[in-house]
Design a protein around this motif. Structure first.
Motif, mmCIF file in Angstrom:
data_model
loop_
_atom_site.group_PDB
_atom_site.id
_atom_site.type_symbol
_atom_site.label_atom_id
_atom_site.label_comp_id
_atom_site.label_asym_id
_atom_site.label_seq_id
_atom_site.Cartn_x
_atom_site.Cartn_y
_atom_site.Cartn_z
ATOM 1 N N VAL A 66 29.430 -12.550 22.721
ATOM 2 C CA VAL A 66 28.835 -11.281 22.282
ATOM 3 C C VAL A 66 28.877 -11.185 20.758
ATOM 4 C CG1 VAL A 66 29.001 -8.768 22.438
ATOM 5 C CG2 VAL A 66 29.454 -10.164 24.451
ATOM 6 N N SER A 67 29.987 -11.621 20.177
ATOM 7 C CA SER A 67 30.102 -11.628 18.716
ATOM 8 C C SER A 67 29.064 -12.570 18.098
ATOM 9 C CB SER A 67 31.516 -12.049 18.327
ATOM 10 O OG SER A 67 31.670 -12.039 16.937
ATOM 11 N N ALA A 68 28.839 -13.722 18.744
ATOM 12 C CA ALA A 68 27.824 -14.669 18.250
ATOM 13 C C ALA A 68 26.427 -14.049 18.331
ATOM 14 C CB ALA A 68 27.879 -15.959 19.053
ATOM 15 N N ALA A 69 26.146 -13.312 19.419
ATOM 16 C CA ALA A 69 24.849 -12.643 19.545
ATOM 17 C C ALA A 69 24.663 -11.611 18.438
ATOM 18 C CB ALA A 69 24.734 -11.986 20.926
ATOM 19 N N ARG A 70 25.745 -10.928 18.099
ATOM 20 C CA ARG A 70 25.684 -9.932 17.023
ATOM 21 C C ARG A 70 25.366 -10.602 15.687
ATOM 22 N NH1 ARG A 70 30.742 -5.932 15.624
ATOM 23 N NH2 ARG A 70 29.491 -4.193 14.941
ATOM 24 N N VAL A 71 26.000 -11.747 15.411
ATOM 25 C CA VAL A 71 25.733 -12.487 14.171
ATOM 26 C C VAL A 71 24.275 -12.941 14.138
ATOM 27 C CG1 VAL A 71 26.287 -14.617 12.936
ATOM 28 C CG2 VAL A 71 28.117 -13.200 13.829
ATOM 29 N N MET A 72 23.766 -13.380 15.303
ATOM 30 C CA MET A 72 22.364 -13.829 15.356
ATOM 31 C C MET A 72 21.389 -12.682 15.090
ATOM 32 S SD MET A 72 22.500 -16.452 18.543
ATOM 33 C CE MET A 72 23.803 -17.666 18.613
ATOM 34 N N LEU A 73 21.750 -11.478 15.503
ATOM 35 C CA LEU A 73 20.908 -10.320 15.168
ATOM 36 C C LEU A 73 20.862 -10.112 13.657
ATOM 37 C CD1 LEU A 73 21.880 -7.750 17.945
ATOM 38 C CD2 LEU A 73 19.603 -8.682 17.527
ATOM 39 N N TRP A 74 22.015 -10.284 12.991
ATOM 40 C CA TRP A 74 22.036 -10.164 11.526
ATOM 41 C C TRP A 74 21.202 -11.266 10.878
ATOM 42 C CZ3 TRP A 74 23.181 -5.895 9.259
ATOM 43 C CH2 TRP A 74 24.124 -5.027 9.806
ATOM 44 N N VAL A 75 21.225 -12.483 11.463
ATOM 45 C CA VAL A 75 20.414 -13.582 10.922
ATOM 46 C C VAL A 75 18.932 -13.253 11.072
ATOM 47 C CG1 VAL A 75 19.795 -16.021 11.248
ATOM 48 C CG2 VAL A 75 22.196 -15.327 11.287
ATOM 49 N N ILE A 76 18.545 -12.719 12.242
ATOM 50 C CA ILE A 76 17.148 -12.327 12.445
ATOM 51 C C ILE A 76 16.741 -11.260 11.428
ATOM 52 C CG2 ILE A 76 15.628 -11.052 14.020
ATOM 53 C CD1 ILE A 76 16.753 -12.676 16.302
ATOM 54 N N ALA A 77 17.628 -10.294 11.172
ATOM 55 C CA ALA A 77 17.325 -9.261 10.176
ATOM 56 C C ALA A 77 17.134 -9.886 8.797
ATOM 57 C CB ALA A 77 18.442 -8.219 10.139
ATOM 58 N N GLY A 78 17.981 -10.848 8.445
ATOM 59 C CA GLY A 78 17.831 -11.533 7.156
ATOM 60 C C GLY A 78 16.526 -12.310 7.055
ATOM 61 N N LEU A 79 16.153 -12.994 8.149
ATOM 62 C CA LEU A 79 14.882 -13.717 8.158
ATOM 63 C C LEU A 79 13.700 -12.754 8.055
ATOM 64 C CD1 LEU A 79 15.617 -16.378 10.930
ATOM 65 C CD2 LEU A 79 15.425 -16.780 8.468
ATOM 66 N N GLN A 80 13.840 -11.585 8.655
ATOM 67 C CA GLN A 80 12.782 -10.577 8.559
ATOM 68 C C GLN A 80 12.601 -10.110 7.115
ATOM 69 O OE1 GLN A 80 11.375 -11.172 11.671
ATOM 70 N NE2 GLN A 80 10.817 -9.031 11.510
ATOM 71 N N VAL A 81 13.707 -9.967 6.388
ATOM 72 C CA VAL A 81 13.610 -9.568 4.969
ATOM 73 C C VAL A 81 12.816 -10.609 4.190
ATOM 74 C CG1 VAL A 81 14.939 -9.218 2.856
ATOM 75 C CG2 VAL A 81 15.715 -8.188 4.991
ATOM 76 N N ILE A 82 13.131 -11.885 4.430
ATOM 77 C CA ILE A 82 12.401 -12.960 3.749
ATOM 78 C C ILE A 82 10.928 -12.919 4.134
ATOM 79 C CG2 ILE A 82 12.165 -15.477 3.556
ATOM 80 C CD1 ILE A 82 15.238 -15.604 3.994
#
Length: 199
Positions: A66-82
């Motif tokens: 679950v913690s890994a899924a949460r980190v992946m959501l943050w990665v997706i948000a970062g990719l969205q910013v780019i």
């Protein structure tokens, strides 16, 4: 000497040798327990990992998946910013090229430029909304209930589909991350985390 009814809790109790059920230290009888055995003691306060209704209370710390899924959501948000920054740069470039003196007479380019810049701005707006959605989900992972779990799975599935089409090249990383998020949140450990009782 008679002790009266042995089942009367208010009557005089016999001595240790005469009591067939034994006696607890401190003079309290151990009803229902053979002589020499002590009734189980219960402590005060909240029990740790106490069963409630036959089901365990659930994990007290966030499982690794679950913690890994949460980190992946943050990665997706970062990719969205780019992605948003790139879309805005591309839309601005198309708008600037539309005003170029050499291309001003080219009607086909002007139509394509109008369509392209509008589409790029729309995609950028969608990407901003999607990144805000990813951030909100990631922030609520610590306290969210089963509704958040279901919402996260829907978000991941839609993200995976959008990563395949129409954004095939740039969406491949999104697709992989989204599939992993759906799997990790959908596992038993994810269900136990989001369905745990809250006090």
């Amino acid at each position: 000497m008679s002790f009266g009814d042995p089942n009367n809790p208010y009557g005089q109790q016999p001595q240790q040798g005469a009591n067939p059920y034994g006696q607890q230290p401190g003079g309290q009888p151990g009803y229902g327990y053979p002589q020499g055995q002590q009734a189980p003691q219960q402590g005060y306060g909240y029990p740790q990992q106490q069963q409630y209704g036959g089901a365990p209370m659930g994990p007290q710390t966030m499982p690794g998946t679950v913690s890994a899924a949460r980190v992946m959501l943050w990665v997706i948000a970062g990719l969205q910013v780019i992605g948003v920054v790139l879309m805005l740069i591309a839309a601005a470039s198309v708008s600037a090229a539309k005003n170029d003196a050499q291309l001003k007479d080219d009607v086909q380019f002007q139509q394509l430029a109008d369509y392209s810049s509008g589409a790029l701005y729309a995609i950028a707006a969608f990407a901003v909304a999607w990144l805000v959605f990813a951030i909100v989900l990631a922030v609520k992972f610590g306290k969210g209930a089963n509704g958040l779990r279901v919402t996260t799975m829907v978000f991941a599935i839609v993200t995976a589909v959008l990563g395949i089409y129409p954004f095939v090249v740039v969406g491949l990383i999104h697709t992989v991350l989204a599939v992993l998020i759906a799997v990790f949140v959908g596992k038993d450990s994810g269900a136990q985390w989001f369905k745990r009782p809250r006090y």
